[in-house]
Design a protein around this motif. Sequence first.
Motif, mmCIF file in Angstrom:
data_model
loop_
_atom_site.group_PDB
_atom_site.id
_atom_site.type_symbol
_atom_site.label_atom_id
_atom_site.label_comp_id
_atom_site.label_asym_id
_atom_site.label_seq_id
_atom_site.Cartn_x
_atom_site.Cartn_y
_atom_site.Cartn_z
ATOM 1 N N THR A 611 0.839 -1.198 0.000
ATOM 2 C CA THR A 611 0.000 0.000 0.000
ATOM 3 C C THR A 611 0.874 1.249 0.000
ATOM 4 O O THR A 611 2.045 1.185 0.395
ATOM 5 N N LEU A 612 0.275 2.366 -0.420
ATOM 6 C CA LEU A 612 0.982 3.648 -0.348
ATOM 7 C C LEU A 612 0.638 4.304 0.980
ATOM 8 O O LEU A 612 -0.504 4.718 1.195
ATOM 9 N N LEU A 613 1.597 4.380 1.879
ATOM 10 C CA LEU A 613 1.366 5.062 3.160
ATOM 11 C C LEU A 613 1.436 6.565 2.923
ATOM 12 O O LEU A 613 2.346 7.061 2.274
ATOM 13 N N MET A 614 0.455 7.283 3.494
ATOM 14 C CA MET A 614 0.361 8.717 3.245
ATOM 15 C C MET A 614 -0.203 9.408 4.479
ATOM 16 O O MET A 614 -1.081 8.859 5.158
ATOM 17 N N ASN A 615 0.294 10.598 4.758
ATOM 18 C CA ASN A 615 -0.227 11.373 5.873
ATOM 19 C C ASN A 615 -1.636 11.882 5.526
ATOM 20 O O ASN A 615 -1.860 12.357 4.406
ATOM 21 N N PRO A 616 -2.583 11.813 6.480
ATOM 22 C CA PRO A 616 -3.966 12.229 6.191
ATOM 23 C C PRO A 616 -4.068 13.664 5.667
ATOM 24 O O PRO A 616 -4.946 13.953 4.844
ATOM 25 N N LEU A 629 -7.783 3.564 -4.505
ATOM 26 C CA LEU A 629 -6.682 3.257 -5.425
ATOM 27 C C LEU A 629 -6.147 4.565 -6.019
ATOM 28 O O LEU A 629 -6.924 5.379 -6.511
ATOM 29 N N VAL A 630 -4.842 4.773 -5.937
ATOM 30 C CA VAL A 630 -4.265 6.003 -6.497
ATOM 31 C C VAL A 630 -3.173 5.660 -7.499
ATOM 32 O O VAL A 630 -2.621 4.552 -7.492
ATOM 33 N N GLU A 640 -0.075 1.860 -9.677
ATOM 34 C CA GLU A 640 -1.312 2.084 -8.932
ATOM 35 C C GLU A 640 -1.311 1.236 -7.672
ATOM 36 O O GLU A 640 -0.988 0.047 -7.721
ATOM 37 N N ALA A 641 -1.666 1.852 -6.564
ATOM 38 C CA ALA A 641 -1.708 1.117 -5.295
ATOM 39 C C ALA A 641 -2.780 1.721 -4.404
ATOM 40 O O ALA A 641 -3.097 2.910 -4.521
ATOM 41 N N PRO A 642 -3.355 0.931 -3.496
ATOM 42 C CA PRO A 642 -4.314 1.491 -2.540
ATOM 43 C C PRO A 642 -3.605 2.350 -1.495
ATOM 44 O O PRO A 642 -2.487 2.040 -1.087
ATOM 45 N N VAL A 643 -4.266 3.410 -1.092
ATOM 46 C CA VAL A 643 -3.688 4.309 -0.086
ATOM 47 C C VAL A 643 -4.003 3.813 1.318
ATOM 48 O O VAL A 643 -5.088 3.306 1.578
ATOM 49 N N GLU A 644 -3.037 3.943 2.198
ATOM 50 C CA GLU A 644 -3.265 3.652 3.608
ATOM 51 C C GLU A 644 -2.887 4.916 4.368
ATOM 52 O O GLU A 644 -1.725 5.321 4.367
ATOM 53 N N LEU A 645 -3.886 5.550 4.970
ATOM 54 C CA LEU A 645 -3.612 6.812 5.652
ATOM 55 C C LEU A 645 -3.018 6.556 7.023
ATOM 56 O O LEU A 645 -3.479 5.668 7.743
ATOM 57 N N SER A 646 -1.989 7.326 7.352
ATOM 58 C CA SER A 646 -1.379 7.135 8.666
ATOM 59 C C SER A 646 -0.550 8.348 9.050
ATOM 60 O O SER A 646 0.229 8.863 8.247
ATOM 61 N N ASP A 647 -0.717 8.766 10.297
ATOM 62 C CA ASP A 647 0.112 9.888 10.749
ATOM 63 C C ASP A 647 1.517 9.421 11.132
ATOM 64 O O ASP A 647 2.313 10.206 11.625
ATOM 65 N N SER A 699 15.609 7.159 -1.797
ATOM 66 C CA SER A 699 14.854 8.011 -0.876
ATOM 67 C C SER A 699 14.773 9.424 -1.406
ATOM 68 O O SER A 699 15.796 10.047 -1.678
ATOM 69 N N GLY A 700 13.538 9.924 -1.529
ATOM 70 C CA GLY A 700 13.376 11.312 -1.906
ATOM 71 C C GLY A 700 13.079 11.527 -3.373
ATOM 72 O O GLY A 700 13.178 12.652 -3.866
ATOM 73 N N VAL A 701 12.672 10.464 -4.092
ATOM 74 C CA VAL A 701 12.237 10.629 -5.485
ATOM 75 C C VAL A 701 10.912 11.410 -5.477
ATOM 76 O O VAL A 701 10.011 11.106 -4.694
ATOM 77 N N GLU A 702 10.810 12.428 -6.319
ATOM 78 C CA GLU A 702 9.580 13.229 -6.344
ATOM 79 C C GLU A 702 8.475 12.509 -7.095
ATOM 80 O O GLU A 702 8.692 12.020 -8.207
ATOM 81 N N VAL A 703 7.289 12.477 -6.483
ATOM 82 C CA VAL A 703 6.145 11.823 -7.132
ATOM 83 C C VAL A 703 4.881 12.671 -7.021
ATOM 84 O O VAL A 703 4.759 13.512 -6.139
ATOM 85 N N GLN A 704 3.961 12.416 -7.957
ATOM 86 C CA GLN A 704 2.621 12.987 -7.857
ATOM 87 C C GLN A 704 1.650 11.850 -7.545
ATOM 88 O O GLN A 704 1.773 10.767 -8.127
ATOM 89 N N VAL A 705 0.703 12.144 -6.654
ATOM 90 C CA VAL A 705 -0.295 11.125 -6.302
ATOM 91 C C VAL A 705 -1.671 11.654 -6.664
ATOM 92 O O VAL A 705 -2.030 12.772 -6.310
ATOM 93 N N GLU A 706 -2.421 10.841 -7.405
ATOM 94 C CA GLU A 706 -3.778 11.253 -7.799
ATOM 95 C C GLU A 706 -4.728 10.083 -7.677
ATOM 96 O O GLU A 706 -4.332 8.945 -7.936
ATOM 97 N N ALA A 707 -5.973 10.398 -7.345
ATOM 98 C CA ALA A 707 -6.994 9.345 -7.350
ATOM 99 C C ALA A 707 -7.156 8.846 -8.787
ATOM 100 O O ALA A 707 -7.007 9.620 -9.731
ATOM 101 N N THR A 708 -7.410 7.550 -8.942
ATOM 102 C CA THR A 708 -7.543 7.032 -10.322
ATOM 103 C C THR A 708 -8.991 7.134 -10.778
ATOM 104 O O THR A 708 -9.907 7.052 -9.963
#
Length: 708
Positions: A611-616, A629-630, A640-647, A699-708
């Motif tokens: 999963t893609l871990l992401m800050n809320p 899925l983003v 494409e991977a599902p997002v998992e929100l986590s602080d 570590s530190g590759v720039e990415v864009q995340v978007e809902a699919t």
Amino acid sequence: MVRRTHYRNCNLCEACCGIAIEVENNEILSIRGDEADPFSQGYICPKATALKDIHEDPDRLRTPLRKRPGSDEFEPIGWDEAFDLVGSKLREIRKHHGNDAIAAYQGNPTVHNLSLLTYGQIFLRSLNTRNVYSATSADQLPHMLSSLQMFGDTLRLPVPDVDRTEFFLMLGANPLVSNGSLMTAPGMKRRLKALRDRGGKLIVIDPRRTETAAVADQHLFITPGTDAFLLLALLHTIFADGKTNLGHLSNHTDGLDAVRELVAEFPPERVAETVGIDAEEIRALAREFAAADRAVCYGRLGVSTQRFGATCSWLINVLNIVTAHMDRPGGAMFTTPAVDLIRGAALIGQSGSFNSWKSRVSGLPEFAGELPVSVLAEEMETPGRGRIRAFITSAGNPVLSVPNGARLERALSKLDFMVSIDIYLNETTRHADVILPPTFALEHDHYELAFYLLSVRNVAKFSPPVFERTAEQRDDWEIMLELSRRVANTWWGRALGNGANALGNRADPRRMVDLALRAGPTKETVKSLLGKPHGVDLGPLESRFPAQLNTPNGRLNLAPQIYLDDLDRLRRALEATSNGGLLLIGRRHLRSNNSWMHNSLRLVKGKNRCTLLMNPVDAKSRGVSDGELVSVRSRVGAVEAPVELSDEMMRGVVSLPHGWGHHRSGTKLSVANEHPGVSLNDITDDRFYDELSGNSGFSGVEVQVEAT
Ligand SMILES: Nc1nc2c(c(=O)[nH]1)N[C@H]1C(S)=C(S)[C@@H](COP(=O)(O)OP(=O)(O)OC[C@H]3O[C@@H](n4cnc5c(=O)[nH]c(N)nc54)[C@H](O)[C@@H]3O)O[C@H]1N2
Ligand SMILES: Nc1nc2c(c(=O)[nH]1)N[C@H]1C(S)=C(S)[C@@H](COP(=O)(O)OP(=O)(O)OC[C@H]3O[C@@H](n4cnc5c(=O)[nH]c(N)nc54)[C@H](O)[C@@H]3O)O[C@H]1N2
Ligand code: SF4
Ligand SMILES: [Mo]
């Protein structure tokens, strides 16, 4: 019915835990932790039991395979036929296109494998090609480079003395999951608890609040790729306070003034915003570290595989040295292994090399006779003399493990010839024309040639095979020897191949270990170790300097020129402004081992871990919700991977685990195919590397995340 218990080490990760394998009639009944192993004392993780799954895996290859000409289907062939085919193809390609047209890649299990550390090395060096690659340049290369530059040997790697330290400052490592790296210390949970029980402190610096950070006294988020600035500011404080202390190394160290001058430019205030840590917090940390009697700064994968990986490794050593925490109990120490690989390497003039030549296309530096994996694909694709036409992989899965693996995969499909020495038909080996499958761990001798060099205590254990191999099987060393005989490109390579071939079993790696043990600092031999199946403890680490400094002038060099020459790049990075994109990092899971253990059902079952871990907060501003899925896009591609929100994620940082992406067709991985995930390295960037060392920048590759 014969029931026996075998004792050996688990070969899956660097912890080298002792295991007890109960066997009845050639079948594994159980795998437990070996309570009588003095080093691991019964500790194991869930992967140890999965050794049974790999051993018994119906998908594991046991006979050579050849790709049917003109198709993607493999068919079994005999060993002689396979060796003939590989030998003639490789010789022909070399004849037409030169030595460098043959490339080789060695993967991570090499370091756990006696065959590959002995005959594997000999064979690859005897190819006489500049195109030798390994997982080192996607991993610990910066540590080896700083050891070479400062202490004179690539393998003289400092190990944190975790059992005696009182202050453990950890950057970019997650040993509660990885079980430790460049720090062989089975049972890290117990060891870290003991540290805190004796009043010591653990501080973790990581863009993610990891499993290890969760048990630490303090965790500080850091912006990926900025550790060098933090280290400079820590050093700045120590110098400004007049608190430097070289201890027993003071009469043997050069370069203190050069470091003082350099760090003067980097007060905490100047770096705080970039790093993401408050200036006062940095000062307090520096003061506490310098004041501690027994302290160690340790950095691992998260700081090695970034744009300033080499600088980080160097500065971590500097920090330990100028606070008298290097080569002292409780600090960063060096082992005295029963087999002294460093002395052996020095004897044959192989203490290390750097930048003796550069890669053909991008001009990245050679290190220890190898080029960085970041240039592997371009060296295959770019026309001209020296272009790679043939490829040998051994114990590696570079399609899933090198940056921009998707590009490598495209390049592999255009090679003239490829051979893989591997136990699986996987994402990489499916591109081979021939696959040569060796025995697996339980079918051959085991001795930790590499990891006893990195252990937090001096220990030794030699284990015979658990199972006798079948008449059809070959060990890795036998495969390598046979290849040496047929394709070595140096006189010694061929002589060794022929000589060892004539000696048969009397040339096996066991004899090499025995000879090396006899030349080493202990009284152990293979025979004596076979009589101690749980292994022996050879005592705590001891000070090795200045006696073991192997630099040209015999002194410790605090300020090697290569790092000073690279400072402008660092200054420019500090001035650069962020464009607000998300920064990608990886992660590991206790039930994964790089890319190759997802064919064990007991390890992959349960909820999807890819999963893609992401800050809320980051998710909200992008309109993304938990579980959605983003698409994650970088310069080189998208997954494409599902997002998992986590602080537990720092804001502005997202994380995907590495080692997945088993959806590719034509593999023989029936369980992994059902749990494919996506490959992190389909979006990491082969042009994002440490320009100084050539090491991959994960570590530190720039990415864009978007809902699919
Ligand atoms: N983005 C990103 N990429 C990474 C990393 C990361 O954290 N993030 N980590 C990096 C690191 S630290 C490493 S070490 C590399 C790993 O990179 P690799 O070493 O290329 O990959 P592994 O997944 O370890 O694949 C090991 C291969 O060896 C085979 N094998 C297992 N045992 C044996 C054996 O005894 N003999 C032979 N001949 N073959 C065997 C397996 O089937 C498998 O094909 O990946 C690197 N890539
Ligand atoms: N279970 C399991 N164990 C393994 C492996 C595995 O795949 N699975 N692989 C083995 C191998 S080959 C290796 S090399 C070791 C690696 O062992 P470790 O070095 O412990 O590696 P990771 O667990 O990847 O931890 C790296 C940490 O760095 C953090 N990080 C990422 N970028 C940065 C950064 O810019 N700065 C800082 N300060 N931190 C950062 C990540 O969030 C992560 O927590 O693990 C070994 N053990
Ligand atoms: S921590 Fe797990 S995988 Fe690593 S050596 Fe120990 S049992 Fe094996
Ligand atoms: Mo690794």
